[in-house]
Design a protein around this motif. Structure first.
Motif, short mmCIF file in Angstrom:
data_model
loop_
_atom_site.label_atom_id
_atom_site.label_comp_id
_atom_site.label_asym_id
_atom_site.label_seq_id
_atom_site.Cartn_x
_atom_site.Cartn_y
_atom_site.Cartn_z
N UNK A 31 0.82 -1.23 0.00
CA UNK A 31 0.00 0.00 0.00
C UNK A 31 0.85 1.27 0.00
N UNK A 32 2.15 1.11 0.29
CA UNK A 32 3.05 2.28 0.16
C UNK A 32 3.46 2.45 -1.30
N UNK A 82 -11.95 0.62 -2.60
CA UNK A 82 -11.45 -0.65 -3.15
C UNK A 82 -10.81 -1.46 -2.01
N UNK A 83 -10.07 -0.77 -1.16
CA UNK A 83 -9.41 -1.44 -0.03
C UNK A 83 -10.46 -2.07 0.89
N UNK A 84 -11.53 -1.34 1.13
CA UNK A 84 -12.61 -1.85 2.00
C UNK A 84 -13.20 -3.12 1.38
N UNK A 85 -13.45 -3.04 0.07
CA UNK A 85 -14.06 -4.18 -0.61
C UNK A 85 -13.16 -5.41 -0.55
N UNK A 127 -14.02 -9.88 -4.56
CA UNK A 127 -13.35 -8.61 -4.92
C UNK A 127 -11.84 -8.78 -4.80
N UNK A 128 -11.41 -9.48 -3.76
CA UNK A 128 -9.98 -9.73 -3.56
C UNK A 128 -9.40 -10.52 -4.73
N UNK A 129 -10.16 -11.50 -5.18
CA UNK A 129 -9.75 -12.33 -6.32
C UNK A 129 -9.55 -11.45 -7.58
N UNK A 131 -3.09 -1.51 -15.10
CA UNK A 131 -4.36 -1.67 -14.39
C UNK A 131 -4.23 -1.33 -12.91
N UNK A 132 -3.00 -1.08 -12.46
CA UNK A 132 -2.76 -0.58 -11.10
C UNK A 132 -1.89 0.66 -11.22
#
Ligand code: SF4
Ligand code: SF4
Length: 267
Positions: free
Chosen positions: A212-213, A221-224, A231-233, A249-250
């Protein structure tokens, strides 16, 4: 409703489209009941593992350690198989005399049987799907009176969600670049294994490493991905697309990107 006009012997051996009929019915009481759950090789998809480990209420790590074996496939990417019991019949760990103990979450291969896909890259590009009926001599279900179409079988067996979940995974594994460049780097193979099959470990990797750094991840998105394993998948596959295929995509954080450019002396 299933139709009653029986397909001919010839039709059973032909390649079928979604609209074609085939004959099949499986139920308790048949002499062959559960015979097909022994001495078979079942390759597991990431979504199979997600469903099975949730059904058993264990972590992906426990599931992989206790119920699977893995190897490196032709493209250099890990593949995972269900580990059969070490008995004479090589029995599936989930079968009992009453049937499959994880039936609502059984893997894709067990759902699609007796069909097998016959599509190629070309037919898939054209949006066409083809199947054939497997020829298993001991399977009495193939002699049943019940006739239904391939589409009806897919609907009845809950296969659509498996196909939807498989699509982004397949997009990576069938990528042209990966087909032409076999992966031999063990770290990459390990990264692929974790992101596809060991999602609980991947979640820890995102939350507890420097991930995350380095990457911009929107709070929602993090919550999901914290709360929802599907969602993690999808997030894990995006990370693979970024890392393996160089797809944007990131988003890397600007300071991390600037430091990398400086390190590589890129302006
Ligand atoms: S009918 Fe076929 S699928 Fe059903 S239990 Fe018998 S062998 Fe297995
Ligand atoms: S998972 Fe269930 S349906 Fe599949 S082989 Fe094992 S017992 Fe049979």
């Amino acid at each position: 409703m299933p139709k009653k006009n029986k397909p001919t012997e010839k039709q059973r051996l032909t390649v079928l489209t979604l609209e074609n009929d085939f004959r099949f019915e499986c139920h308790k009481g048949l002499n062959c009941f559960t015979r097909c759950c022994c001495n078979i090789t079942i390759f597991l998809t990431p979504y199979d593992i997600l469903r099975m480990k949730n059904a058993l209420n264990i972590s992906s790590g426990e599931f992989l350690a206790n119920y699977t074996v893995s190897m490196i496939g032709d493209a250099g990417l890990p593949v995972v198989m269900l580990k059969m019991k070490d008995d004479d019949r090589k029995t599936c760990p989930f079968v009992t005399r009453q049937g499959c103990t994880i039936y609502p979450d059984r893997p894709w291969s067990c759902r699609i049987y007796p069909l097998q896909p016959e599509s190629t890259k070309i037919t898939e590009k054209a949006g066409k799907k083809y199947y054939s009926v497997m020829n298993v001599p001991f399977c009495l279900g193939l002699e049943a009176d019940r006739v239904l179409t391939v589409a009806e079988w897919i609907e009845e067996q809950g296969i659509n969600v498996y196909q939807e979940m498989e699509a982004p995974f397949k997009k990576i594994t069938t990528n042209e670049f990966l087909s032409q460049n076999k992966i031999t780097n063990k770290k990459i193979q390990e990264m692929f294994y974790m992101a596809c099959f060991d999602l609980d470990r991947f979640r820890r990797f995102v939350m507890e490493s420097t991930f995350l750094e380095r990457f911009e991840v929107e709070p929602e998105v993090l919550k999901k991905i914290k709360e929802n394993v599907v969602e993690l998948y999808h997030f894990a596959l995006r990370w693979l697309e970024y890392g393996l295929l160089g797809q944007h995509v990131l988003k890397v954080k600007p300071d991390v990107m600037a430091a990398k450019k400086q390190e590589l002396k890129i302006k």
